[in-house]
Design an enzyme around this catalytic site. Structure first.
Site, PDB file in Angstrom:
ATOM      1  N   GLU A  59     -98.406  13.938  20.711  1.00 38.03           N
ATOM      2  CA  GLU A  59     -99.622  13.398  21.382  1.00 38.03           C
ATOM      3  C   GLU A  59    -100.686  14.443  21.738  1.00 38.03           C
ATOM      4  OE1 GLU A  59    -101.258  11.369  25.728  1.00 38.03           O
ATOM      5  OE2 GLU A  59     -99.013  11.550  25.328  1.00 38.03           O
ATOM      6  N   GLU A  67    -106.578   5.964  27.003  1.00 34.33           N
ATOM      7  CA  GLU A  67    -105.411   5.945  26.330  1.00 34.33           C
ATOM      8  C   GLU A  67    -105.944   5.137  24.949  1.00 34.33           C
ATOM      9  OE1 GLU A  67    -102.523   7.165  27.076  1.00 34.33           O
ATOM     10  OE2 GLU A  67    -102.042   7.067  29.172  1.00 34.33           O
ATOM     11  N   HIS A 111    -102.102  16.892  28.027  1.00 37.51           N
ATOM     12  CA  HIS A 111    -101.029  17.568  27.592  1.00 37.51           C
ATOM     13  C   HIS A 111    -101.678  18.765  26.860  1.00 37.51           C
ATOM     14  CE1 HIS A 111     -98.913  14.210  28.760  1.00 37.51           C
ATOM     15  NE2 HIS A 111     -99.551  13.509  28.127  1.00 37.51           N
ATOM     16  N   HIS A 126    -106.079  10.438  26.108  1.00 41.16           N
ATOM     17  CA  HIS A 126    -104.479  10.443  25.872  1.00 41.16           C
ATOM     18  C   HIS A 126    -104.142   9.481  24.915  1.00 41.16           C
ATOM     19  CE1 HIS A 126    -103.067  12.731  29.503  1.00 41.16           C
ATOM     20  NE2 HIS A 126    -103.993  12.475  29.666  1.00 41.16           N
TER      21      HIS A 126
END
Length: 205
Positions: free
Chosen positions: A52, A168, A35, A105
């Site tokens: 995030e 993640e 992102h 992430h």
């Protein structure tokens, strides 16, 4: 420490990183903080203050610092809070003929899910093996819940020409995990874990 602050600690602890990669300068690792910019990723908090993208970048910058201390050649798809398209992320890695692509992430999952997960493209050469290394170390180093290793068709996993994994680190949708990711010491441990996995993977090449 506020979520807008980045603290970079150059860590070189050989007890945590026993195996240095062979000829690291000839092996490029692309680290991809997920992102950025207009794309915040997962957002939580009463005022939507927990984005995030900030945690992804903080972990990635710390990981880069650690790897460089061990002589690993690292390139980042972004080093600031800016938008980078999924296509540009893969082009960045492919044009540089990277050895490994690691996307960082933090997750959003349905109620009841918490912990760490690592993704790979189902037909990726060595992708599953490398994802298992990353996942194993995340669970051991962070003591998070083990969601597992999963094949996924995400763009950056599918269109990178080298083995690629997407970590993640925690589930921001879980209140306890959200507390963890807002702790600077936990951010540092996450970066160290990913760096350890990257060095382990490079030693296999």
């Amino acid at each position: 420490v506020g979520t807008n602050e980045l603290i970079l600690v150059q860590t070189k602890d050989d007890s945590k990183f026993p195996d240095s990669p062979t000829s690291p300068a000839s092996k490029l690792v692309v680290i991809d903080p997920g992102h950025g910019g207009s794309d915040p990723g997962t957002v939580y908090g009463p005022n939507e203050e927990y984005e995030e993208k900030k945690y992804n970048l903080d972990i990635a910058l710390r990981c880069q610092t650690i790897l460089k201390a061990y002589g690993v050649n690292v390139a980042m798809t972004r080093t600031t809070d800016r938008y980078v398209s999924l296509e540009d992320r893969t082009i960045f890695a492919n044009d540089r003929n990277a050895t490994l692509f690691v996307s960082i992430h933090n997750n959003s999952m349905p109620d009841g899910y918490k912990g760490s997960m690592t993704l790979y493209y189902p037909t990726s050469y060595k992708g599953k093996d490398y994802a298992r290394i990353v996942q194993k170390n995340l669970i051991a180093d962070l003591n998070t819940n083990d969601i597992g290793v999963k094949g996924d068709g995400l763009y950056v996993l599918k269109y990178t020409k080298m083995p690629a994994v997407l970590a993640e680190v925690v589930c921001m949708s879980d209140n306890n995990d959200l507390v963890l990711i807002n702790d600077s010491a936990f951010i540092q441990k996450s970066a160290e874990s990913l760096a350890r996995s990257i060095i382990e993977i490079l030693s296999l090449n």
